[in-house]
Design a protein around this motif. Structure first.
Motif, PDB file in Angstrom:
ATOM      1  N   GLU A  18      15.177   8.083 -10.647  1.00 50.11           N
ATOM      2  CA  GLU A  18      15.497   7.498  -9.343  1.00 50.11           C
ATOM      3  C   GLU A  18      14.264   7.351  -8.455  1.00 50.11           C
ATOM      4  O   GLU A  18      14.303   6.651  -7.434  1.00 50.11           O
ATOM      5  CB  GLU A  18      16.558   8.328  -8.627  1.00 50.11           C
ATOM      6  CG  GLU A  18      16.160   9.750  -8.295  1.00 50.11           C
ATOM      7  CD  GLU A  18      16.481  10.749  -9.402  1.00 50.11           C
ATOM      8  OE1 GLU A  18      16.589  11.959  -9.085  1.00 50.11           O
ATOM      9  OE2 GLU A  18      16.622  10.330 -10.573  1.00 50.11           O
ATOM     10  N   THR A  19      13.147   8.010  -8.834  1.00 45.63           N
ATOM     11  CA  THR A  19      11.935   7.879  -8.020  1.00 45.63           C
ATOM     12  C   THR A  19      11.404   6.456  -8.020  1.00 45.63           C
ATOM     13  O   THR A  19      10.632   6.078  -7.135  1.00 45.63           O
ATOM     14  CB  THR A  19      10.838   8.840  -8.513  1.00 45.63           C
ATOM     15  OG1 THR A  19      10.643   8.655  -9.924  1.00 45.63           O
ATOM     16  CG2 THR A  19      11.218  10.287  -8.245  1.00 45.63           C
ATOM     17  N   LEU A  20      11.828   5.641  -8.983  1.00 41.29           N
ATOM     18  CA  LEU A  20      11.447   4.231  -8.966  1.00 41.29           C
ATOM     19  C   LEU A  20      12.065   3.553  -7.740  1.00 41.29           C
ATOM     20  O   LEU A  20      11.393   2.805  -7.014  1.00 41.29           O
ATOM     21  CB  LEU A  20      11.920   3.564 -10.257  1.00 41.29           C
ATOM     22  CG  LEU A  20      11.090   2.388 -10.793  1.00 41.29           C
ATOM     23  CD1 LEU A  20       9.662   2.808 -11.078  1.00 41.29           C
ATOM     24  CD2 LEU A  20      11.731   1.817 -12.041  1.00 41.29           C
ATOM     25  N   ARG A  46       0.822  -1.217   0.000  1.00 40.09           N
ATOM     26  CA  ARG A  46       0.000   0.000   0.000  1.00 40.09           C
ATOM     27  C   ARG A  46       0.857   1.269   0.000  1.00 40.09           C
ATOM     28  O   ARG A  46       0.331   2.379   0.129  1.00 40.09           O
ATOM     29  CB  ARG A  46      -0.945  -0.009   1.203  1.00 40.09           C
ATOM     30  CG  ARG A  46      -2.095  -1.005   1.054  1.00 40.09           C
ATOM     31  CD  ARG A  46      -3.145  -0.821   2.122  1.00 40.09           C
ATOM     32  NE  ARG A  46      -2.697  -1.316   3.420  1.00 40.09           N
ATOM     33  CZ  ARG A  46      -2.832  -2.579   3.833  1.00 40.09           C
ATOM     34  NH1 ARG A  46      -3.372  -3.479   3.034  1.00 40.09           N
ATOM     35  NH2 ARG A  46      -2.434  -2.945   5.030  1.00 40.09           N
ATOM     36  N   ALA A  47       2.147   1.115  -0.150  1.00 37.85           N
ATOM     37  CA  ALA A  47       3.036   2.285  -0.191  1.00 37.85           C
ATOM     38  C   ALA A  47       2.773   3.106  -1.451  1.00 37.85           C
ATOM     39  O   ALA A  47       2.333   2.574  -2.480  1.00 37.85           O
ATOM     40  CB  ALA A  47       4.491   1.832  -0.165  1.00 37.85           C
ATOM     41  N   PRO A  48       3.065   4.404  -1.393  1.00 38.54           N
ATOM     42  CA  PRO A  48       2.958   5.217  -2.609  1.00 38.54           C
ATOM     43  C   PRO A  48       4.074   4.852  -3.577  1.00 38.54           C
ATOM     44  O   PRO A  48       5.161   4.430  -3.163  1.00 38.54           O
ATOM     45  CB  PRO A  48       3.118   6.650  -2.087  1.00 38.54           C
ATOM     46  CG  PRO A  48       3.958   6.499  -0.848  1.00 38.54           C
ATOM     47  CD  PRO A  48       3.527   5.196  -0.232  1.00 38.54           C
ATOM     48  N   SER A  49       3.807   4.991  -4.848  1.00 39.50           N
ATOM     49  CA  SER A  49       4.846   4.722  -5.849  1.00 39.50           C
ATOM     50  C   SER A  49       4.660   5.653  -7.030  1.00 39.50           C
ATOM     51  O   SER A  49       3.532   6.028  -7.372  1.00 39.50           O
ATOM     52  CB  SER A  49       4.808   3.266  -6.316  1.00 39.50           C
ATOM     53  OG  SER A  49       3.585   2.955  -6.958  1.00 39.50           O
ATOM     54  N   VAL A  50       5.769   6.030  -7.658  1.00 44.16           N
ATOM     55  CA  VAL A  50       5.721   6.954  -8.771  1.00 44.16           C
ATOM     56  C   VAL A  50       4.917   6.332  -9.911  1.00 44.16           C
ATOM     57  O   VAL A  50       5.157   5.196 -10.316  1.00 44.16           O
ATOM     58  CB  VAL A  50       7.142   7.343  -9.231  1.00 44.16           C
ATOM     59  CG1 VAL A  50       7.940   6.131  -9.708  1.00 44.16           C
ATOM     60  CG2 VAL A  50       7.101   8.424 -10.298  1.00 44.16           C
ATOM     61  N   GLY A  51       3.930   7.070 -10.407  1.00 51.04           N
ATOM     62  CA  GLY A  51       3.107   6.585 -11.498  1.00 51.04           C
ATOM     63  C   GLY A  51       2.334   5.323 -11.173  1.00 51.04           C
ATOM     64  O   GLY A  51       1.900   4.610 -12.077  1.00 51.04           O
ATOM     65  N   ASN A  52       2.154   5.043  -9.871  1.00 42.90           N
ATOM     66  CA  ASN A  52       1.504   3.798  -9.430  1.00 42.90           C
ATOM     67  C   ASN A  52       2.199   2.579 -10.028  1.00 42.90           C
ATOM     68  O   ASN A  52       1.569   1.586 -10.390  1.00 42.90           O
ATOM     69  CB  ASN A  52       0.013   3.787  -9.795  1.00 42.90           C
ATOM     70  CG  ASN A  52      -0.774   2.757  -8.985  1.00 42.90           C
ATOM     71  OD1 ASN A  52      -0.402   2.428  -7.861  1.00 42.90           O
ATOM     72  ND2 ASN A  52      -1.857   2.248  -9.559  1.00 42.90           N
ATOM     73  N   SER A  53       3.523   2.656 -10.107  1.00 42.32           N
ATOM     74  CA  SER A  53       4.308   1.602 -10.757  1.00 42.32           C
ATOM     75  C   SER A  53       4.522   0.371  -9.888  1.00 42.32           C
ATOM     76  O   SER A  53       4.751  -0.721 -10.395  1.00 42.32           O
ATOM     77  CB  SER A  53       5.676   2.158 -11.160  1.00 42.32           C
ATOM     78  OG  SER A  53       6.338   2.703 -10.021  1.00 42.32           O
ATOM     79  N   ARG A  54       4.512   0.547  -8.569  1.00 44.86           N
ATOM     80  CA  ARG A  54       4.737  -0.539  -7.616  1.00 44.86           C
ATOM     81  C   ARG A  54       5.902  -1.436  -8.052  1.00 44.86           C
ATOM     82  O   ARG A  54       5.734  -2.630  -8.296  1.00 44.86           O
ATOM     83  CB  ARG A  54       3.455  -1.368  -7.441  1.00 44.86           C
ATOM     84  CG  ARG A  54       2.315  -0.552  -6.888  1.00 44.86           C
ATOM     85  CD  ARG A  54       1.110  -1.375  -6.567  1.00 44.86           C
ATOM     86  NE  ARG A  54       0.053  -0.538  -6.004  1.00 44.86           N
ATOM     87  CZ  ARG A  54      -1.099  -1.015  -5.515  1.00 44.86           C
ATOM     88  NH1 ARG A  54      -1.316  -2.316  -5.527  1.00 44.86           N
ATOM     89  NH2 ARG A  54      -1.992  -0.194  -5.023  1.00 44.86           N
TER      90      ARG A  54
END
Length: 217
Positions: free
Chosen positions: A134-136, A51-59
């Protein structure tokens, strides 16, 4: 409100105080009891991570449980080599203090989790990371923190082992080459509970007050 549709929960002062206590008591654990970790509890902690946030909802996080004794021994061996090399980077007095620190619970922790970032994921279609790829990796760090807090709330300790060679760990675990190691976690029931960080308690360093400041520009 339509029937059957629930609104957001209300977080009262008691909950906020408990949450603050959870943040305060989240510790990097290196000393574990050998007791097995309940599979349902581990799964619940992984659920919190997802349930963590991720850039572009990429998980992009990929959790790998390391159970094979040979692979665990190889990871521990890599840690020992890296740890010895790190000690050589200090002067004699500081190196002696470094060697006296317990910096991993690899031999005691019942659960090892290697957490990777899938750099080749197409989920999210690259949204939000064209200028900051790097946000990935940062998204994976967010998942690790969610896992960590969920584990602490359920009585488990977590230790993040960073004294490892990512390429070697990737090879040992035989994961895809596009997966980048972000964290190697030791998980289990802690031997001891303490509010202060271990490195402060053992005289390695004092808290840096800059971390609590808000800088204005």
């Amino acid at each position: 409100m339509a029937s059957g549709i629930m609104g957001p929960p209300a977080f009262d002062d008691t909950f906020v105080q408990t949450l603050d206590a959870l943040f305060a008591w989240r510790r990097d654990v290196r000393r574990f009891r050998p007791d097995a970790v309940d599979a349902a509890i581990l799964r619940a902690c992984l659920g919190a991570a997802h349930r963590a946030p991720s850039v572009g909802n990429s998980r992009p996080w990929r959790f790998v449980r390391v159970s094979d004794p040979g692979r665990r021994a190889a990871i521990a061996g890599n840690f020992s080599r890296c740890n010895a090399a790190a000690a050589e980077g200090y002067d004699a007095a500081r190196a002696a203090r470094y060697r006296a620190l317990k910096l991993a619970g690899l031999n005691e922790a019942p659960v090892h989790l290697a957490v990777f970032c899938d750099g080749a994921t197409e989920t999210g279609l690259g949204l939000g990371r064209a200028s900051m790829p790097e946000t990935l990796d940062y998204s994976v760090v967010g998942a690790v923190q969610c896992f960590w807090l969920a584990a602490r709330a359920r009585g488990l300790g977590v230790g993040w082992v960073s004294i490892l060679e990512p390429a070697t760990v990737t090879e040992i675990l035989a994961v895809p080459e596009t997966w980048r190691l972000v964290a190697y976690l030791c998980v289990g029931h802690p031997v001891e509970e303490h509010l202060d960080p271990e490195l402060e308690r053992h005289g390695w360093q004092a808290e840096d007050p800059r971390g609590t400041e808000l800088f204005e520009r």
